[in-house]
Write a protein that holds these residues in place. Structure first.
Motif, PDB file in Angstrom:
ATOM      1  N   ALA A 193      14.567  45.852  40.391  1.00  0.00           N
ATOM      2  CA  ALA A 193      14.436  45.133  41.663  1.00  0.00           C
ATOM      3  C   ALA A 193      14.157  46.169  42.742  1.00  0.00           C
ATOM      4  O   ALA A 193      14.832  47.196  42.818  1.00  0.00           O
ATOM      5  N   LEU A 194      13.157  45.914  43.564  1.00  0.00           N
ATOM      6  CA  LEU A 194      12.745  46.857  44.610  1.00  0.00           C
ATOM      7  C   LEU A 194      12.891  46.190  45.968  1.00  0.00           C
ATOM      8  O   LEU A 194      12.367  45.096  46.187  1.00  0.00           O
ATOM      9  N   VAL A 195      13.622  46.853  46.868  1.00  0.00           N
ATOM     10  CA  VAL A 195      13.817  46.358  48.230  1.00  0.00           C
ATOM     11  C   VAL A 195      13.150  47.335  49.190  1.00  0.00           C
ATOM     12  O   VAL A 195      13.531  48.506  49.251  1.00  0.00           O
ATOM     13  N   ILE A 196      12.164  46.867  49.941  1.00  0.00           N
ATOM     14  CA  ILE A 196      11.443  47.709  50.908  1.00  0.00           C
ATOM     15  C   ILE A 196      12.092  47.518  52.276  1.00  0.00           C
ATOM     16  O   ILE A 196      12.294  46.387  52.735  1.00  0.00           O
ATOM     17  N   LEU A 197      12.381  48.624  52.950  1.00  0.00           N
ATOM     18  CA  LEU A 197      13.206  48.611  54.154  1.00  0.00           C
ATOM     19  C   LEU A 197      12.404  48.550  55.451  1.00  0.00           C
ATOM     20  O   LEU A 197      12.824  49.091  56.476  1.00  0.00           O
ATOM     21  N   GLY A 198      11.259  47.880  55.406  1.00  0.00           N
ATOM     22  CA  GLY A 198      10.488  47.645  56.626  1.00  0.00           C
ATOM     23  C   GLY A 198       9.295  48.556  56.777  1.00  0.00           C
ATOM     24  O   GLY A 198       9.103  49.508  56.021  1.00  0.00           O
TER      25      GLY A 198
END
Length: 228
Positions: free
Chosen positions: A26-31
């Motif tokens: 799972a990849l979460v991009i921080l903006g």
């Protein structure tokens, strides 16, 4: 495994070696995705479970805005909610503080987008609502939406204290939500909190084109060498 990506600013190639050859990422991009179309997200999502929050650059152009909010990808924006991802409750707060709306610790000028629009000259409204620039501004209502919920991880674009330009209101939010980790982007230098963090939660600044794992360890440290 959950990975957290710092501001890509339109370039995603550094992420593929970490998502292409492992399952269940799972990849979460921080903006600051800074896209011109949604194709890049479609491509990346072939290899991972993709999530994000928005940053200030994501409303700089209509194309950047439409890539996120004008496509099916708007359902993957964690802003203003808590989503369980691989057994972890992850809360999202996208955007930045801006003085025309709210610059903590000063009192806010407007509580929510409706309040802002009531006082905004009609010619400055965009598509019948908040101006494009302020589609990525943080309102007090965004904080209020989250503070009554519980989470394991909080991700934001802005930084909390003790970052030199961080905001104590984000520490208060993290404490109210009971989080154990706080990942943020926006600041490109991979600021090291280890010696000065006295909060009850771990803080990880995932800088420019950087990548961290769910233990807060860096897998990639990018350097912003773009012309100033």
């Amino acid at each position: 495994m959950i990975l957290f990506a710092g501001d890509p600013h339109g370039d995603y190639e550094h992420l593929y070696p970490f998502v292409q050859h492992q399952d269940n990422i799972a990849l979460v991009i921080l903006g600051d995705l800074q896209l011109t179309g949604a194709d890049e997200l479609d491509r990346l999502a072939q290899h991972c479970d993709l999530w994000f929050i928005h940053g200030n650059h994501d409303s700089k152009t209509v194309a950047a805005f439409e890539s996120l909010w004008g496509s099916e990808w708007k359902s993957r924006n964690l802003h203003g909610r808590v989503v369980e991802i691989q057994g972890k409750r992850i809360a999202g707060l996208g955007g930045v503080f801006r003085g025309q709306i709210w610059m903590p610790p000063n009192k806010p000028l407007f509580f929510d987008p409706i309040h802002y629009c009531q006082y905004c000259p009609p010619e400055k409204l965009w598509r019948g609502g908040v101006p494009l620039r302020h589609r990525t501004s943080i309102f007090p209502s965004d904080i209020e939406t989250l503070q009554g919920q519980q989470a394991d991880i909080l991700v934001s674009h802005e930084a909390p204290r003790p970052h030199p330009t961080g905001f104590a209101v984000l520490n208060e939010l993290a404490n109210a939500m009971g989080v154990k980790q706080f990942y943020h982007g926006h600041h490109h230098e991979n600021f090291d909190y280890s010696a000065i963090n006295h909060n009850a939660f771990q803080i990880i600044n995932v800088g420019f084109r950087s990548l961290a794992d769910e233990q807060g360890e860096y897998l990639v440290k990018g350097i912003d060498d773009r012309p100033k």
